[in-house]
Every structure is written in C-alpha cells, then in structure tokens.
Write a protein that holds these residues in place. Structure first.
Motif, PDB file in Angstrom:
ATOM      1  N   ALA A   1      -2.497 -11.234   2.290  1.00  0.00           N
ATOM      2  CA  ALA A   1      -1.218 -11.656   1.704  1.00  0.00           C
ATOM      3  C   ALA A   1      -0.156 -11.921   2.762  1.00  0.00           C
ATOM      4  CB  ALA A   1      -0.733 -10.592   0.717  1.00  0.00           C
TER       5      ALA A   1
ATOM      6  N   ASP B   1     -12.236 -17.845  -8.162  1.00  0.00           N
ATOM      7  CA  ASP B   1     -11.212 -16.846  -8.456  1.00  0.00           C
ATOM      8  C   ASP B   1      -9.864 -17.448  -8.076  1.00  0.00           C
ATOM      9  OD1 ASP B   1      -9.461 -14.742  -8.605  1.00  0.00           O
ATOM     10  OD2 ASP B   1     -10.654 -13.352  -7.405  1.00  0.00           O
TER      11      ASP B   1
ATOM     12  N   CYS C   1      -7.061 -16.261  -7.832  1.00  0.00           N
ATOM     13  CA  CYS C   1      -6.197 -15.460  -6.959  1.00  0.00           C
ATOM     14  C   CYS C   1      -6.374 -15.887  -5.497  1.00  0.00           C
ATOM     15  CB  CYS C   1      -6.513 -13.977  -7.115  1.00  0.00           C
ATOM     16  SG  CYS C   1      -6.036 -13.307  -8.734  1.00  0.00           S
ATOM     17  N   GLU C   2      -7.314 -16.789  -5.254  1.00  0.00           N
ATOM     18  CA  GLU C   2      -7.585 -17.302  -3.914  1.00  0.00           C
ATOM     19  C   GLU C   2      -7.480 -18.818  -3.919  1.00  0.00           C
ATOM     20  OE1 GLU C   2     -10.889 -13.804  -2.882  1.00  0.00           O
ATOM     21  OE2 GLU C   2     -11.402 -15.922  -2.601  1.00  0.00           O
TER      22      GLU C   2
ATOM     23  N   ILE D   1      -4.420 -14.930 -14.318  1.00  0.00           N
ATOM     24  CA  ILE D   1      -4.166 -14.330 -13.000  1.00  0.00           C
ATOM     25  C   ILE D   1      -3.061 -13.280 -13.073  1.00  0.00           C
ATOM     26  CG2 ILE D   1      -4.966 -16.405 -11.798  1.00  0.00           C
ATOM     27  CD1 ILE D   1      -1.956 -16.819 -11.026  1.00  0.00           C
ATOM     28  N   GLU D   2      -2.122 -13.461 -14.001  1.00  0.00           N
ATOM     29  CA  GLU D   2      -1.091 -12.430 -14.168  1.00  0.00           C
ATOM     30  C   GLU D   2      -1.717 -11.116 -14.597  1.00  0.00           C
ATOM     31  OE1 GLU D   2       3.318 -14.057 -15.178  1.00  0.00           O
ATOM     32  OE2 GLU D   2       1.905 -14.019 -16.859  1.00  0.00           O
TER      33      GLU D   2
ATOM     34  N   HIS E   1      -4.373 -10.026 -13.591  1.00  0.00           N
ATOM     35  CA  HIS E   1      -4.995  -9.450 -12.396  1.00  0.00           C
ATOM     36  C   HIS E   1      -3.969  -9.218 -11.292  1.00  0.00           C
ATOM     37  CE1 HIS E   1      -8.480 -11.139 -14.518  1.00  0.00           C
ATOM     38  NE2 HIS E   1      -9.177 -10.202 -13.916  1.00  0.00           N
ATOM     39  N   ASP E   2      -2.685  -9.235 -11.672  1.00  0.00           N
ATOM     40  CA  ASP E   2      -1.590  -8.974 -10.736  1.00  0.00           C
ATOM     41  C   ASP E   2      -1.564  -9.962  -9.572  1.00  0.00           C
ATOM     42  OD1 ASP E   2      -0.663  -6.756 -12.172  1.00  0.00           O
ATOM     43  OD2 ASP E   2      -2.136  -5.444 -11.209  1.00  0.00           O
ATOM     44  N   CYS E   3      -1.918 -11.202  -9.848  1.00  0.00           N
ATOM     45  CA  CYS E   3      -1.823 -12.245  -8.828  1.00  0.00           C
ATOM     46  C   CYS E   3      -0.559 -13.070  -9.073  1.00  0.00           C
ATOM     47  CB  CYS E   3      -3.064 -13.134  -8.853  1.00  0.00           C
ATOM     48  SG  CYS E   3      -4.581 -12.225  -8.489  1.00  0.00           S
ATOM     49  N   SER E   4      -0.141 -13.783  -8.060  1.00  0.00           N
ATOM     50  CA  SER E   4       1.152 -14.444  -8.076  1.00  0.00           C
ATOM     51  C   SER E   4       1.091 -15.828  -8.712  1.00  0.00           C
ATOM     52  CB  SER E   4       1.689 -14.563  -6.641  1.00  0.00           C
ATOM     53  OG  SER E   4       2.787 -15.444  -6.575  1.00  0.00           O
TER      54      SER E   4
ATOM     55  N   ASP F   1       2.129 -18.317  -5.979  1.00  0.00           N
ATOM     56  CA  ASP F   1       1.056 -18.647  -5.039  1.00  0.00           C
ATOM     57  C   ASP F   1       0.128 -19.706  -5.620  1.00  0.00           C
ATOM     58  OD1 ASP F   1       1.968 -16.913  -3.131  1.00  0.00           O
ATOM     59  OD2 ASP F   1       0.520 -15.327  -3.542  1.00  0.00           O
TER      60      ASP F   1
END
Length: 612
Positions: free
Chosen positions: A126, A501, A503-504, A525-526, A528-531, A534
C-alpha cells in the motif's frame, strides 16, 4: 525571457479564472431563468436523448442535477473530496503496477529467474502504490478503429519500434511514417498467419481447411503470442484466442496486440497456474515460444493439459518438431516420451509443426503401469482454482460424467452461446435488455466503431458479453476470486475471461479498454476493506481516452463515485439513471455512465477550450 514566460502563464491562469467565474454566474442566471420559464420551452436534443421514457429494465429515467453544481457544493462542504488528482510522472505512462520490474528490484525480492518468477505478478504494498493518474505519451491520438486497427496503429500511442527492427526478417511489423503496420507475419509464419492457420486445418483434415471445424474449435490459448497476429486472423473464423505473452524483453508485444483490438493478456508459464479454469480451450498453440517444456517433470505441459478440453489439440511449431541436429533430436525424443506418458497422441506432423491431441477419457490413464510419471492428481486437487495457486506436476483426470461421455459435450459455436442451461434463459434476456438500454443512453455520444475492447469487471455468467455478440467487440470477462467457478460456465459458452482480485491491479497496459462495465464491483471490494479510490484510479489506468465506464452499484457507492468524476477527468460526458428492478437486481441499485477525457501535455489546452 523566463520572467516574461512566467507572466504569460499567470496571465493565462487569471484569464481562465475570470472566464470560469463568468460561466458560474451565467450558469446561475440560466438556472434561475430555466426554472422560471422551462415549462414553456421545448426540450433540447440532448435532454430528449436522456429522457427515453419507461423501459422494462431501467424504468423511468430522470436527468439529475448538473454534476458540476453538485460537485462544487459538495467540495465546499466536504473539503476531503479532491478537486483534482495528481498526474504521474511521464516515465510511468506505461506502468503495470503488479508487473513492474523496477519495483521488484527496489523491494529486493528473491525470485528464481530460471523459473520465470520475475515475470509473474508482484503487487506493490500500500505504501508503494502510485495514487496518481497515468498520463498518455506525448502526441497520443485516439486509436485507429477496428477493423483497420488490425493492420495499423499510431506510432505515437506506442512509441516503440525496436520490435520492428529486431523482427524485420519475420514480418511482424513495419514502421511507415506516423504508423506502425502489421503485415500478419510471425516468427514461424513469415508469409502470413492466414496461410499458416489454413495449413494447420489441413493437417487436421478439417473441412475446407477451416480451423473452426464447423464451430467445434472456438476458444484457443496462444502461448508466447508476439503481437497476436495468429489470434487476429482466427477472428474471421469465429474463433477467439486468449493471446498470452509476458512483459519480457519484448515487453510491448501485448500492448501492440491490445492497441490493435485483439483479445490478449499479459501472463507467463512460470510457477503459478494461469488464471483460467480447467478444460477451457479446444486448442493450445505455441509457435517458437522459447519455452522449455521439459523442465520440472513437464510441469508446463501439465498446465496445458489442465486447460485443454477432452480431445483438445496442442499445435507446436518449433525446430524440435523436425529435429535436424543432435540437440533438437534429443529434445524431441524426450518431449515425445513425456506426452505419450500423459496420454497425448500425435495427430499430424509436417515440417516444423506437430499436433498432439489430449485423451478423450480416463481410459488411457487407467492402463498406465503403476508408478508411471507424471502421476494423476489427488482427489483434493481442485483443477478450477487458479488465482495465485502453484502449478502441480500431475495429470487432472476427468470426472465420472466426462469420462463416460468422452468429450466436452458442448454444442458447436455459436449454438453453445444460446443453448445454455435452462437456469440461464431468464438471465440472458435480462442482460440483453440492460445492454440495449446502455447503448440507448450513449447513442448521441458514441461514435461508430469507437468501442472494440470491452471488460466486464464482474461477469457473473457472461450475460453482458453474450448480449454484445452482434456488435463488433470482444469482451474480457473477469470473475472475482470468490466467484471464480462461474468463469467455467463463461468458457463453456464460448467466451473468454480471467479470474482477478480487484483489490489489486489488473495485468494489462494502460489505455487498453474502450469500455469498462462494473456491476457491484465496488460493493464487493468495500466488503473486503479495499479502497474505492484505488479501484477508480486503476480503472482510469486501463481506460482509453474517450472511453466509457458503466457502473451499476448501490446508491451510496454511486453517490461517492459521482463526486469524483471531475477529479478523475471522467466528465467528458456523464449520466445517472435509476434502474427498474429486474431478476438480477439487488436492492437500491443505480447506474452511472461516464466518459474519460482526452488529456495530456498536447491536448490540455484543447480540452479546456472545448469546455469554455
């Protein structure tokens, strides 16, 4: 001179600020007058285009308040919402975050180069992410449209000519003025991919020398594809290839392929499975792809075995296939012995090309002597799990059902797309209606042939792609990791895609897709606590200038994204609609459609002038 230049720049900025202030004042006056007198005025063409009445999917559409007004108010009340996003340094104009070799060196990752680990995915932590917009190269132009793009692209968009020089004797590509042209040649087919494809069909004794074999060959994996001319010349036959190559010393080959509008992706046969389910392809192809197929007990051939359907073909064109010297003869002998133990059989051999066929059932495996290598995979080995999974040097046997029916059981293309299981019928109709309405909304801003490369970021069962069948586009269907099993159905329907995924970052070059469709991707993705931010920046990286995004998600998500359109420079065109509930809907969904600006050092002034 420097002082004069600085004063001139300050003068321009002051003029822009004054003009912007005048526009705001005029806008407020027009808004007031419009509110007062609008009921007596006819609708403009633009407003009519947005008010299309009631649709069985979208429902009653209503144009929302102007985004710039809302954004201005929202930013005044919420200063944490960015008014703009930083632009990355020009040296990152071709950045692929998870395939960045400079990052690998900086992080001092201990990778086995002989196993190609340095060409596999290694995403930045990150703290090392590039939270900025990727700029286009200097002189970037809107890409040449399909089908002309198959044969030529703008040199300014991919300013790399080393492949044309290095492969000048193989007819890969040539530089002609401001364009790079692709004569259709390759390392093994200097005289054209079309003739080479016909020769393969002839070796297989297919009717009319057509490699599609009446629709029974539909999905192909082209390993080490170069600039994907093989895949380009398969398209007229109704065959779609996943053209695959690493970001290696020929690092721009996939970039050229995608710029041409040919289905392709970055990837390497290294230590991990490719992100596709088992038994996805009818044919795999390798034309002098410089792969050591004998390494690690044939683990790379066993990965192809996992991916091929029952009876699927492996077309191998290489010096080892005709063995003119002692070393090639040794390699050929060892490879032939290995594939025989894998129950593959030689179908045809001519000059430098040999074609194998995979076993149709488990019968051959059951007849092998005890202890024969490679072994069969254990029952706890799921061949369809493919995200970040290590390859295994074992043979994946068929299920009892597939063993008995001796084949994939699939209909020829295009019947396999339509003749889906009954449970898909309703879903298919829903997606057709949704896609029809999306196109209806964009009809006044979308130009002919302006969309070629499409990505469905949460493909479900491939309904979005199936609904686009009659349009001259191709779709990369992306299945999130937690729904990867659905990708198998997508391939069974004759479509292509990959597990990922979100988140990547995705394994593609910047500016490679004309349309991104994101259905409930942000909600996922939210969870999974991803931005969200991003992912928006990643979508901007993948999206071509003048390209579109269609985001369908929860109201709260759409509200948040809507506030960021101007900062992302996605306000070339935008529209929000409230969809009617359909069989696939979740509660409280909204749709937002936006278009990315063309911006950069050469066209910022043009864009600003157009806005004023």
């Amino acid at each position: 001179m420097k002082s004069s230049a600085s004063e001139l720049i300050r003068g321009k900025k002051l003029l822009k600020q004054v003009l912007l202030g005048l526009i705001v004042v005029l806008g407020l006056i027009c808004l007031y007058n419009g509110a007062t007198f609008a009921p007596n005025l006819p609708k403009s063409e633009e407003f009519i285009s947005l008010d299309v009445g009631t649709d069985p999917v979208i429902g009653n559409l209503a144009r929302k308040r102007d985004y710039f007004d809302e954004l201005f108010e929202y930013q005044e009340q919420n200063p944490e919402v960015p008014k703009s996003l930083p632009v990355c340094d020009m040296r990152y104009s071709e950045l692929i975050p998870c395939l960045d070799r400079h990052l690998i060196y900086q992080l001092k990752l201990k990778l086995n180069i002989t196993l190609m680990e340095h060409y596999e995915r290694h995403c930045p932590p990150a703290a090392r992410r590039y939270n900025c917009l990727i700029p286009p190269p200097v002189g970037y132009k809107i890409p040449i449209r399909w089908p002309e793009s198959r044969d030529e692209v703008w040199k300014a968009n991919i300013p790399h000519t080393h492949l044309a020089q290095e492969k000048s004797d193989q007819n890969w590509m040539t530089v002609v003025g401001q364009k790079i042209r692709f004569p259709g040649g390759g390392t093994h087919f200097h005289y054209g991919a079309d003739k080479y494809i016909a020769s393969i069909a002839s070796m297989l004794k297919f009717p009319g020398d057509k490699l599609n074999n009446g629709g029974n060959i539909r999905t192909v994996l082209d390993v080490g594809c170069g600039v994907a001319s093989f895949g380009a010349y398969l398209l007229p036959l109704g065959i779609i290839a996943m053209s695959l190559a690493p970001n290696d010393v020929h690092q721009n080959q996939i970039q050229f392929a995608l710029e041409r509008g040919i289905p392709s992706a970055l990837g390497v046969l290294g230590t991990k499975r490719l992100p596709y389910p088992s038994r996805s392809f009818e044919l795999a192809h390798c034309s002098r792809c410089r792969i050591d197929w004998l390494q690690r007990d044939g683990i790379l051939l066993l990965e192809l075995d996992r991916l091929l359907r029952p009876g699927g073909y492996f077309v191998y064109s290489s010096p080892e296939a005709y063995a003119h010297d002692d070393e090639n003869r040794r390699i050929w002998s060892a490879m032939h012995d290995l594939l025989k133990r894998m129950c593959w059989r030689v179908i045809s051999k001519k000059d430098q090309t040999v074609i194998w066929a995979k076993s149709l059932s488990n019968s051959c495996y059951l007849k092998r002597a005890l202890g024969t290598n490679p072994p069969l995979c254990s029952s706890d080995n799921d061949p369809d799990v493919s995200w970040n999974v290590q390859m295994k040097a074992c043979i994946t046997p068929y299920s009892t059902k597939m063993h008995k029916q001796k084949g994939s059981g699939l209909q020829p293309w295009p019947s396999r797309l339509r003749e889906a299981p009954p449970s898909l019928d309703e879903i298919g109709n829903t997606w057709y209606q949704r896609v029809t309405e999306y196109w209806e909304q964009m009809r006044f801003v979308i130009q002919k042939d302006s969309i070629r490369n499409v990505m469905d970021m949460n493909s479900n069962l491939g309904g979005f792609a199936a609904a686009l069948k009659d349009k001259d586009v191709w779709v990369m269907n992306v299945a999130p990791v937690n729904a990867s099993s659905k990708l198998k159905i997508i391939y069974d329907r004759g479509l292509i895609g990959a597990v990922h995924d979100w988140c990547e970052s995705f394994s593609t070059y910047p500016r490679t897709y004309d349309l991104l469709h994101a259905w409930l991707v942000f909600s996922e993705i939210e969870d999974h606590d991803c931005s969200v931010e991003d992912l928006l920046i990643e979508m901007d990286r993948m999206l071509r200038p003048e390209g579109f995004v269609i985001i369908r998600d929860k109201s709260t998500v759409v509200d948040h994204i809507r506030k960021l359109l101007a900062a992302l420079r996605w306000d070339r065109y935008s529209l929000e609609v409230e969809p009617k509930t359909d069989p696939l809907s979740y509660n409280d969904e909204r749709v937002i459609i936006a278009r990315k600006q063309l911006w950069g050092d050469d066209n910022d002034d043009e864009e600003e002038a157009a806005r004023f």
